[in-house]
Design a protein around this motif. Structure first.
Motif, PDB file in Angstrom:
ATOM      1  N   GLU A   1       0.824  -1.217   0.000  1.00 33.03           N
ATOM      2  CA  GLU A   1       0.000   0.000   0.000  1.00 33.03           C
ATOM      3  C   GLU A   1       0.857   1.266   0.000  1.00 33.03           C
ATOM      4  O   GLU A   1       0.539   2.249  -0.678  1.00 33.03           O
ATOM      5  CB  GLU A   1      -0.928   0.024   1.229  1.00 33.03           C
TER       6      GLU A   1
ATOM      7  N   ARG B   1       0.789   4.358  -2.626  1.00 34.01           N
ATOM      8  CA  ARG B   1       0.516   5.746  -2.213  1.00 34.01           C
ATOM      9  C   ARG B   1       1.618   6.672  -2.726  1.00 34.01           C
ATOM     10  O   ARG B   1       1.343   7.737  -3.289  1.00 34.01           O
ATOM     11  CB  ARG B   1       0.376   5.862  -0.691  1.00 34.01           C
TER      12      ARG B   1
ATOM     13  N   GLU C   1       1.252   9.840  -5.249  1.00 34.33           N
ATOM     14  CA  GLU C   1       1.568  11.195  -4.763  1.00 34.33           C
ATOM     15  C   GLU C   1       2.744  11.818  -5.518  1.00 34.33           C
ATOM     16  O   GLU C   1       2.898  13.034  -5.550  1.00 34.33           O
ATOM     17  CB  GLU C   1       1.789  11.164  -3.245  1.00 34.33           C
TER      18      GLU C   1
ATOM     19  N   ALA D   1      -4.672  12.556   1.864  1.00 38.47           N
ATOM     20  CA  ALA D   1      -3.881  11.324   1.801  1.00 38.47           C
ATOM     21  C   ALA D   1      -4.523  10.162   2.552  1.00 38.47           C
ATOM     22  O   ALA D   1      -4.539   9.034   2.060  1.00 38.47           O
ATOM     23  CB  ALA D   1      -2.481  11.606   2.339  1.00 38.47           C
TER      24      ALA D   1
ATOM     25  N   LEU E   1      -6.923   7.852   0.610  1.00 35.54           N
ATOM     26  CA  LEU E   1      -6.562   7.249  -0.682  1.00 35.54           C
ATOM     27  C   LEU E   1      -6.701   5.722  -0.675  1.00 35.54           C
ATOM     28  O   LEU E   1      -7.348   5.145  -1.556  1.00 35.54           O
ATOM     29  CB  LEU E   1      -5.126   7.647  -1.078  1.00 35.54           C
ATOM     30  N   ILE E   2      -6.094   5.078   0.310  1.00 31.97           N
ATOM     31  CA  ILE E   2      -6.099   3.608   0.313  1.00 31.97           C
ATOM     32  C   ILE E   2      -7.520   3.041   0.456  1.00 31.97           C
ATOM     33  O   ILE E   2      -7.902   2.142  -0.300  1.00 31.97           O
ATOM     34  CB  ILE E   2      -5.119   3.053   1.389  1.00 31.97           C
TER      35      ILE E   2
END
Ligand code: ADP
Ligand code: MG
Length: 363
Positions: free
Chosen positions: A170, A174, A178, A204, A207-208
């Motif tokens: 993950e 990310r 980014e 942020a 996002l996941i």
């Protein structure tokens, strides 16, 4: 003159089952009863085919599947040239139901993504909409963008993420995102529709979870820069020489044009024709027709754009090869605003289906 037997296929094993039922109801309401003998072919949520002889209203409210009196199981004959479905009654008797042409009024996976089109190609039955390969590419937002970027069509900057990458690391995913994009971003499954699985991510920490949500619907995910602009959609009709009929604007009532906003209690507003300058419309028209040709579309498609910077920039968003046909859907509204009646839209699509099949059988 003998009537044309028109098969209307509806439902389907896709997240857009409900929309399809509503779209099919509108098509059934508007198709000419003088020109067509209609065979209603309902595909259940689990992908089982039926001939349905009950009232159209039960398609609209989706209760047709429980109307067992009026329902018989059927399957499509893939024997080339047979042009039929075969229905089996309760006593196991099999009856051939011939079809001259088919309009799959369906959206999403198994319906709009080339799989059904492939089966119909095997059968040789003329059908409304693009062929197998074109449908598959247009359904897949990643393939569509990659292909169109070759032709220089402007699209939102994008990072492609696979479910496997997400599952294995993950943090790496990310940082990849980014590195290339700033928040807010849109996270969406490559194959989906009606905004299912799509999230606008503003920071942020979200996002996941958004990627995991999208991964429920597809193994390929797009993370796109959020475009600030108006959403303008162009209705295109035709085979080798496509014609953009007009455009409509969607003004989302929510943060973005999500499922609820599209079909339920949303406050979105559709403006048809869209209020854009004539020069902007001409640019949209040219671009939509070019995109249609690049992607080998046939019959119809709705090409969706963002119009930005006081109409100075146009960005392609996505294409829908079997767009919504509900009473509030943009494609029929745009076509009607161009001067056609709803029934004439259906007639033209049927004629284009015959024209294409004739050409293809020459090849
Ligand atoms: N990159 C983007 N920038 C801004 N809004 C977006 C972006 N991508 C999607 N959206 C919003 O999400 C909605 C649904 O996304 P879209 O790509 O059209 O998928 P669907 O096939 O589900 O309609 C759009 O109508 C728009 O409101
Ligand atoms: Mg869309």
């Amino acid at each position: 003159m003998a009537k044309t037997v028109l098969g209307i296929i509806f439902g389907g094993k896709s997240t857009e089952y409900e929309v399809s039922c509503r779209s099919a109801y509108s098509v059934l309401e508007n198709a000419s009863k003088e020109k067509y003998d209609i065979v209603k072919i309902g595909v259940s949520r689990d992908g089982k085919w039926h001939v349905y002889r009950g009232p159209d209203e039960k398609i609209k409210d989706r209760s047709w599947i429980n109307d067992t009196e009026n329902l018989t199981k059927c399957f499509l004959s893939t024997d080339y040239g047979d042009h039929a479905v075969y229905e089996t009654d309760k006593d196991g008797r099999v009856t051939r139901v011939p079809l001259d042409v088919v309009f799959p009024v369906m959206h999403g996976a198994y319906c709009e993504d080339g799989r059904l089109q492939g089966a119909l190609d095997m059968s040789g039955i003329p059908y409304v909409g693009p062929g197998c390969a074109s449908s598959a590419v247009c359904m897949d937002k990643a393939f569509t963008k990659l292909l169109l970027s070759n032709y220089g069509v402007p699209t939102a900057e994008c990072v492609y993420v696979s479910r496997a990458e997400l599952e294995s690391d993950e943090d790496a995913v990310r940082s990849d995102v980014e590195e290339d994009l700033e928040y807010p971003v849109f996270v969406k499954p490559a194959n989906s529709g009606s905004s299912v699985g799509i999230t606008k991510v503003k920071e942020a920490k979200d996002l996941i979870p958004a990627l995991k949500e999208a991964a429920k619907f597809d193994s390929k995910i797009l993370v796109e820069r959020a475009i600030v602009g108006r959403e303008v959609e162009v209705a295109v009709i035709g085979n080798e020489r496509p014609e953009a009929l007009g455009c409509g604007e969607v003004i989302p009532g929510a943060e973005f044009y999500d499922y609820n906003d599209k079909y339920n209690d949303g406050k979105s507003v559709c403006v048809v024709p869209a209020k854009v300058r004539r020069s902007t419309w001409l640019n949209l028209k040219t671009l939509a027709e070019q995109i249609y040709s690049h992607l080998d579309c046939r019959g119809l498609s709705r090409v969706d754009f963002f119009v930005c910077d006081d109409e100075k920039t146009i960005v392609f968003n996505e294409i829908n090869t079997l767009p919504g046909f509900t009473s509030i859907s943009l494609y029929p509204q745009i076509a009607m605003s161009s001067g056609m009646k709803y029934s004439e839209v259906i007639d033209r699509l049927v004629a284009l289906a015959f024209e294409r099949r004739e050409k293809e059988s020459d090849e």
